[in-house]
Design an enzyme around this catalytic site. Structure first.
Site: not given
Ligand code: CP3
Length: 368
Positions: A36, A40, A49, A85, A162
């Site tokens: 991550r 953000r 964003r 994602d 999911y």
């Molecule tokens: O920098 C990085 O790591 C690359 C970006 C990345 C995202 N998702 C972008 C994202 C990666 C590697 C992921 C993988 C991902 N997505 C996982 C596996 C990693 C982990 O954290 O366990 C999982 C379980 C997801 C599913 C998912 N998507 C979640 C749990 C969330 C967060 C929800 C929240 O808002 O707290 C997302 C949304 C998401 N994916 C965001 C980002 C940057 C946050 C929302 C946004 O910025 O728009």
């Protein structure tokens, strides 16, 4: 793009500190990146964003590459992890998923029966995810060869959870209900998701990713017997089918302490550890013929710098200069993490790991 950059990346990032460490070669310092890191915590990400949704960013390779590189412009991170994602391939094959702020993926047509499973067709990366491979190509061309490009995909259990639950879950009851009540349907679902994961990862490697990570974030919900029966055959297929590509492969999950003895034999070359384990003890169990990644508590970044340094130093001390350690957090950065601490941590890991190596070299020289 200047010819200089193209020439410099001719062998990709295979000789980057990250890749050399991932192959368990001796390196001058411990490589570091954060799950991550491209998100953000960065004001410049939040600015993007405000104008584009996450999926819109992913579908525009120029923008997606830019967001991927944002953290590397600020900090000397050793790897750029593709901004994407885990649900993107599912969206690409027509699953109705929305990524909701503060919640994560929300699936409107949850998969609960055979008809739902049959809807999950194979993914053809060139047709379904052209933007994904195009972004990797841009990154592979632009990034300095000392920095690795990491591709990733969600693992079948985490994706299945999911799809079945419809969103993030605490107890995964519907998921477990399916695997207990209808193992044949469960394995069919896992097998389809496994094919999607393999195709997604392979396409990223062939487009220029130097290494890949399989995110099985929620697999720690299972006990070892259920992991062995319902997940392991599929995970093994993923790593077996990707092994011929010849890149380092990280297998990461949270709360996997009870699963490490199984995961170590699944074909990954590096195991990603969460922070509920002591790195040295976990590595001992996994065996030193595999690498490890991790494993600082992401909450340590909320402490004062001296408390953060103490915990990061402990992770490095437990890795003890052994070849094959990649520094990371035990899970992703929290969005509210103070950015100054993130930047400080990267420098600290580089400096402290360099210091530990020269101290070890001096000691070796001094001994008769
Ligand atoms: O920098 C990085 O790591 C690359 C970006 C990345 C995202 N998702 C972008 C994202 C990666 C590697 C992921 C993988 C991902 N997505 C996982 C596996 C990693 C982990 O954290 O366990 C999982 C379980 C997801 C599913 C998912 N998507 C979640 C749990 C969330 C967060 C929800 C929240 O808002 O707290 C997302 C949304 C998401 N994916 C965001 C980002 C940057 C946050 C929302 C946004 O910025 O728009």
């Amino acid at each position: 793009m200047t010819a200089r950059f193209v020439a410099k990346r001719s062998s990709g990032g295979a000789e980057s500190v990250f890749c050399r460490a991932a192959r368990r070669e001796r390196v001058e310092r411990t490589p570091v990146w954060f799950m991550r890191q491209a998100g953000r915590v960065l004001p410049e990400y939040r600015a993007v964003r405000e104008r584009f949704s996450l999926v819109e960013i992913c579908r525009r390779p120029d923008l997606c590459a830019e967001v991927t590189l944002q953290p590397l412009r600020r900090m000397p991170l050793d790897a750029a992890v593709l901004f994407s994602d885990i649900v993107l391939p599912l969206i690409a094959i027509g699953v109705d998923v929305e990524i909701v702020d503060g919640v994560g993926p929300v699936v409107r047509d949850a998969v609960r029966d055979a008809a739902g499973v049959r809807r999950l067709r194979a993914v053809e990366p060139n047709e379904d995810l052209p933007y994904l491979t195009e972004t990797i190509r841009l990154l592979a061309r632009e990034l300095h060869p000392q920095r690795a490009v990491l591709g990733f995909a969600g693992a079948p259990f985490t994706l299945a959870s999911y799809l079945i639950e419809g969103r993030a879950s605490r107890h995964f009851l519907r998921t477990k209900q399916m695997l207990y009540a209808n193992p044949a349907l469960w394995h069919e679902l896992m097998s389809r998701l496994t094919s999607i994961t393999v195709a997604t990862l392979r396409a990223q490697v062939r487009a220029g990713a130097d290494a890949v990570q399989l995110f099985d974030s929620w697999v720690g919900a299972l006990g070892p017997a259920d992991y062995a029966e319902f997940v392991q055959p599929h995970v093994r297929r993923i790593f077996a089918e990707l092994a011929p590509e010849g890149v380092p492969m990280v297998h990461f999950g949270v709360h996997t302490a009870g699963l490490l003895d199984l995961m170590k034999d699944d074909g990954a070359t590096i195991i990603g550890l969460d922070w509920h384990l002591l790195l040295d003890e976990a590595w001992e169990r996994i065996g030193h013929d595999l690498g490890v990644q991790g494993n600082l508590d992401p909450a340590a970044l909320f402490g004062p710098p001296n408390a953060l340094e103490r915990r990061a130093a402990d992770v490095l001390a437990r890795a003890a200069n052994r070849p094959g350690h990649i520094f990371n957090l035990g899970h992703g950065l929290h969005p509210e993490t103070p950015l100054a601490n993130v930047m400080h941590l990267v420098d600290f890991v580089h400096n402290e790991s360099t210091r530990l190596r020269s101290a070890a070299a001096t000691a070796a020289f001094a001994s008769p």
